[in-house]
Motif scaffolding. Structure first.
Motif, PDB file in Angstrom:
ATOM      1  N   VAL A 199      31.604  11.893   9.654  1.00  0.00           N
ATOM      2  CA  VAL A 199      31.551  13.297  10.160  1.00  0.00           C
ATOM      3  C   VAL A 199      31.643  13.164  11.518  1.00  0.00           C
ATOM      4  CG1 VAL A 199      29.508  14.714  10.684  1.00  0.00           C
ATOM      5  CG2 VAL A 199      29.545  13.697   8.190  1.00  0.00           C
ATOM      6  N   ILE A 200      32.299  14.615  11.897  1.00  0.00           N
ATOM      7  CA  ILE A 200      32.604  14.640  13.580  1.00  0.00           C
ATOM      8  C   ILE A 200      31.723  15.603  13.896  1.00  0.00           C
ATOM      9  CG2 ILE A 200      34.316  15.431  15.202  1.00  0.00           C
ATOM     10  CD1 ILE A 200      36.551  14.053  13.180  1.00  0.00           C
ATOM     11  N   THR A 201      30.928  15.409  14.995  1.00  0.00           N
ATOM     12  CA  THR A 201      29.857  16.407  15.342  1.00  0.00           C
ATOM     13  C   THR A 201      30.688  16.902  16.812  1.00  0.00           C
ATOM     14  OG1 THR A 201      28.210  15.237  14.389  1.00  0.00           O
ATOM     15  CG2 THR A 201      27.703  17.044  15.962  1.00  0.00           C
ATOM     16  N   VAL A 202      31.044  18.303  16.963  1.00  0.00           N
ATOM     17  CA  VAL A 202      31.316  18.672  18.328  1.00  0.00           C
ATOM     18  C   VAL A 202      30.397  19.276  18.980  1.00  0.00           C
ATOM     19  CG1 VAL A 202      33.358  20.249  19.209  1.00  0.00           C
ATOM     20  CG2 VAL A 202      33.656  19.131  17.345  1.00  0.00           C
ATOM     21  N   LEU A 203      29.876  18.953  20.263  1.00  0.00           N
ATOM     22  CA  LEU A 203      28.854  19.489  20.941  1.00  0.00           C
ATOM     23  C   LEU A 203      29.301  20.167  21.938  1.00  0.00           C
ATOM     24  CD1 LEU A 203      26.499  16.339  20.778  1.00  0.00           C
ATOM     25  CD2 LEU A 203      26.378  18.438  19.331  1.00  0.00           C
ATOM     26  N   GLU A 204      28.529  20.833  22.853  1.00  0.00           N
ATOM     27  CA  GLU A 204      28.773  21.276  24.105  1.00  0.00           C
ATOM     28  C   GLU A 204      28.755  20.363  25.117  1.00  0.00           C
ATOM     29  OE1 GLU A 204      29.548  24.623  24.932  1.00  0.00           O
ATOM     30  OE2 GLU A 204      29.039  25.563  23.267  1.00  0.00           O
ATOM     31  N   PRO A 205      29.706  20.244  26.078  1.00  0.00           N
ATOM     32  CA  PRO A 205      29.561  19.043  26.972  1.00  0.00           C
ATOM     33  C   PRO A 205      28.149  18.511  27.685  1.00  0.00           C
ATOM     34  CG  PRO A 205      31.301  20.787  27.477  1.00  0.00           C
ATOM     35  CD  PRO A 205      30.606  21.284  26.583  1.00  0.00           C
ATOM     36  N   ALA A 206      27.450  19.505  27.939  1.00  0.00           N
ATOM     37  CA  ALA A 206      26.078  18.893  28.437  1.00  0.00           C
ATOM     38  C   ALA A 206      25.259  18.175  27.234  1.00  0.00           C
ATOM     39  CB  ALA A 206      25.232  19.922  28.940  1.00  0.00           C
ATOM     40  N   GLU A 207      25.558  18.735  26.202  1.00  0.00           N
ATOM     41  CA  GLU A 207      24.745  17.856  25.125  1.00  0.00           C
ATOM     42  C   GLU A 207      25.590  16.648  24.660  1.00  0.00           C
ATOM     43  OE1 GLU A 207      23.636  21.238  21.909  1.00  0.00           O
ATOM     44  OE2 GLU A 207      25.677  21.209  22.205  1.00  0.00           O
ATOM     45  N   TYR A 208      26.646  16.564  24.913  1.00  0.00           N
ATOM     46  CA  TYR A 208      27.635  15.382  24.671  1.00  0.00           C
ATOM     47  C   TYR A 208      26.918  14.252  25.703  1.00  0.00           C
ATOM     48  CZ  TYR A 208      31.546  12.325  24.772  1.00  0.00           C
ATOM     49  OH  TYR A 208      32.398  11.091  24.748  1.00  0.00           O
ATOM     50  N   GLN A 209      27.144  14.688  27.141  1.00  0.00           N
ATOM     51  CA  GLN A 209      26.607  13.777  28.002  1.00  0.00           C
ATOM     52  C   GLN A 209      25.119  13.058  27.677  1.00  0.00           C
ATOM     53  OE1 GLN A 209      28.548  12.382  30.073  1.00  0.00           O
ATOM     54  NE2 GLN A 209      30.057  13.889  30.070  1.00  0.00           N
ATOM     55  N   LYS A 210      24.217  14.216  27.070  1.00  0.00           N
ATOM     56  CA  LYS A 210      23.014  13.759  26.839  1.00  0.00           C
ATOM     57  C   LYS A 210      22.871  12.673  25.699  1.00  0.00           C
ATOM     58  CE  LYS A 210      18.652  15.879  25.497  1.00  0.00           C
ATOM     59  NZ  LYS A 210      18.485  15.704  24.151  1.00  0.00           N
ATOM     60  N   TRP A 211      23.798  13.100  24.609  1.00  0.00           N
ATOM     61  CA  TRP A 211      23.886  12.051  23.480  1.00  0.00           C
ATOM     62  C   TRP A 211      24.384  10.759  23.959  1.00  0.00           C
ATOM     63  CZ3 TRP A 211      28.154   9.640  21.259  1.00  0.00           C
ATOM     64  CH2 TRP A 211      28.055   9.136  20.079  1.00  0.00           C
ATOM     65  N   MET A 212      25.522  10.928  24.965  1.00  0.00           N
ATOM     66  CA  MET A 212      25.934   9.393  25.351  1.00  0.00           C
ATOM     67  C   MET A 212      24.929   8.437  25.977  1.00  0.00           C
ATOM     68  SD  MET A 212      29.650   9.065  25.325  1.00  0.00           S
ATOM     69  CE  MET A 212      30.164   8.703  27.148  1.00  0.00           C
ATOM     70  N   ALA A 213      24.108   9.283  27.023  1.00  0.00           N
ATOM     71  CA  ALA A 213      23.162   8.512  27.423  1.00  0.00           C
ATOM     72  C   ALA A 213      22.061   7.811  26.783  1.00  0.00           C
ATOM     73  CB  ALA A 213      22.507   9.428  28.519  1.00  0.00           C
ATOM     74  N   GLU A 214      21.809   8.442  25.400  1.00  0.00           N
ATOM     75  CA  GLU A 214      20.838   7.669  24.678  1.00  0.00           C
ATOM     76  C   GLU A 214      21.312   6.867  23.835  1.00  0.00           C
ATOM     77  OE1 GLU A 214      20.120  11.433  22.553  1.00  0.00           O
ATOM     78  OE2 GLU A 214      18.655  12.098  23.882  1.00  0.00           O
ATOM     79  N   GLN A 215      22.833   6.230  23.754  1.00  0.00           N
ATOM     80  CA  GLN A 215      23.056   5.527  22.756  1.00  0.00           C
ATOM     81  C   GLN A 215      23.071   3.851  23.060  1.00  0.00           C
ATOM     82  OE1 GLN A 215      23.915   6.878  19.825  1.00  0.00           O
ATOM     83  NE2 GLN A 215      23.400   8.677  20.924  1.00  0.00           N
ATOM     84  N   PRO A 216      22.362   2.953  22.338  1.00  0.00           N
ATOM     85  CA  PRO A 216      22.194   1.829  22.853  1.00  0.00           C
ATOM     86  C   PRO A 216      23.580   1.100  22.852  1.00  0.00           C
ATOM     87  CG  PRO A 216      21.343   2.076  20.431  1.00  0.00           C
ATOM     88  CD  PRO A 216      21.723   3.318  20.957  1.00  0.00           C
ATOM     89  N   THR A 217      23.940   0.197  23.901  1.00  0.00           N
ATOM     90  CA  THR A 217      25.124  -0.502  23.775  1.00  0.00           C
ATOM     91  C   THR A 217      25.184  -1.781  22.602  1.00  0.00           C
ATOM     92  OG1 THR A 217      24.371  -2.122  25.356  1.00  0.00           O
ATOM     93  CG2 THR A 217      25.480  -0.094  26.059  1.00  0.00           C
ATOM     94  N   PHE A 218      26.292  -2.298  22.434  1.00  0.00           N
ATOM     95  CA  PHE A 218      26.393  -3.325  21.478  1.00  0.00           C
ATOM     96  C   PHE A 218      25.620  -4.536  21.654  1.00  0.00           C
ATOM     97  CE2 PHE A 218      30.884  -1.682  20.458  1.00  0.00           C
ATOM     98  CZ  PHE A 218      30.349  -1.379  19.153  1.00  0.00           C
ATOM     99  N   ILE A 219      25.553  -5.040  23.055  1.00  0.00           N
ATOM    100  CA  ILE A 219      24.814  -5.955  23.682  1.00  0.00           C
ATOM    101  C   ILE A 219      23.215  -6.006  23.764  1.00  0.00           C
ATOM    102  CG2 ILE A 219      26.785  -7.118  24.645  1.00  0.00           C
ATOM    103  CD1 ILE A 219      25.937  -6.228  27.215  1.00  0.00           C
ATOM    104  N   GLU A 220      22.887  -4.606  23.921  1.00  0.00           N
ATOM    105  CA  GLU A 220      21.522  -4.250  23.824  1.00  0.00           C
ATOM    106  C   GLU A 220      20.936  -4.421  22.474  1.00  0.00           C
ATOM    107  OE1 GLU A 220      19.972  -0.655  26.257  1.00  0.00           O
ATOM    108  OE2 GLU A 220      21.972  -0.419  26.044  1.00  0.00           O
TER     109      GLU A 220
END
Ligand SMILES: [Cu+2]
Length: 345
Positions: free
Chosen positions: A298-319
């Motif tokens: 699935v591809i989800t297209v968000l508004e840029p601000a929502e996208y930045q928020k989503w990015m910040a919430e994602q845990p990295t591989f090494i975490e």
């Protein structure tokens, strides 16, 4: 089994008798006997030409109209408008030629069927006609090819500096998605590093990898350039996003790319279609094996601000799996732990 063999035998026998009959007819024609050249089938064939023209033509129109919505999906990217326009211009030109030539082809078959009382006119050549039907298609095709080539080289030009890089890795049978994290740089990869815990072969001794993260869905911002960096782990796959008019092969050992600007969010598309469950879909369009059908994301297209928020919430591989950097030199481990603590702030 015997029934089948007998059936084949009967068919062969009938065709041999038919051939003998035809040969006899032809021999009598050559000998100049007054037997008729054309039998009743001549007329039947001529009529079938018209039946085929009208029947198949009607089927073609019926099907094209009935399925129109399925092959003319709403466009959700900027370059999609350009490729669609080219597609429809080409379709109009070639479609008109197709219709005219096929109507003539079948009509002539009917109109000029064999008739004892008619003789064919002797008309060896006409230079003017030859020039016209060589030059006109050559010019039209040149215009179509050059405009298509121009559009394609614009679409495949290098991505803008500010494009969001996202790695799409195809394998039998799914896609792995990787984001570059805060530094916006995807870390290096090497197929020799692929392991059960590192399915993408990410090289964690490259410091750009330390904040990379994976995702189950492809999340992208509306109105900003997105660069798909595409690769394959085993066989040929192909990234296909029909609503965004994207198609690019994923080739083992040869990374490819495609950049584009999505211009509708998933929410906007849902409103436009009146379908609350609509999702953009990334599919594999290279028949890559028995599980090919399951290569969907699935591809989800968000508004840029929502996208930045989503990015910040994602845990990295090494975490998620600190073991990934267990073998790294101490200074890199230190850098990684700084990145992790930054991420948790
Ligand atoms: Cu595939």
């Amino acid at each position: 089994m015997y029934g089948f063999l007998i059936a084949i035998g009967v068919v062969l026998l009938i065709s041999i008798i038919w051939m003998v009959y035809r040969i006899q007819t032809l021999v009598s024609v050559v000998k100049g006997s007054d037997k008729k050249v054309a039998s009743g089938s001549n007329r039947i064939n001529a009529i079938l030409m018209m039946v085929f023209l009208i029947g198949m033509g009607a089927l073609m129109f019926w099907y094209s109209i009935k399925e129109f919505d399925n092959y003319q999906l709403p466009i959700a990217s900027e370059h999609g408008v350009i490729t669609d326009r080219l597609f429809w211009i080409t379709m109009a030109v070639t479609g008109a030629v197709f219709l005219i030539t096929h109507i003539l082809l079948f009509w002539f078959g009917y109109r000029y069927q064999y008739n004892e009382n008619k003789r064919a006119a002797y008309y060896p050549d006409n230079n003017k006609l030859e020039v016209i039907w060589t030059l006109v298609p050559a010019l039209v095709l040149t215009v179509l090819v050059v405009t298509g080539w121009k559009a394609w080289s614009d679409i495949t030009s290098p991505a803008p500096e500010n494009a969001h890089s996202i790695e799409i890795l195809g394998y039998q049978f799914a896609w792995e998605i990787r984001y570059p994290g805060k530094d916006r740089q995807l870390g290096e990869f090497d197929y020799r590093l692929i392991s059960p815990t590192n399915s993408r072969g990410v090289n964690f001794s490259d410091k750009n990898s330390l904040d990379d993260f994976g995702s189950q869905t492809v999340v992208i911002p509306k109105g900003e350039p997105v660069l798909f960096r595409i690769r394959a782990r085993d066989v040929l796959h192909s990234v296909f996003v029909p609503h965004m008019r994207i198609k690019m092969d994923a080739v083992p050992g040869m990374p490819t790319r495609f950049w584009f600007v999505p211009n509708k969010t998933t929410a906007e598309m849902r409103a436009e279609l009146g379908d609350d469950e609509f999702e953009f879909e990334l599919a594999c369009t290279e028949l890559c094996g028995s599980g090919h059908f399951s290569m969907r994301r699935v591809i989800t297209v968000l508004e840029p601000a929502e996208y930045q928020k989503w990015m910040a919430e994602q845990p990295t591989f090494i975490e998620q799996d600190p073991e990934l950097i267990a073998d790294l030199p101490d200074e890199l481990k230190e850098l990684a732990s700084i990145k992790i603590s930054e991420g948790n702030k």
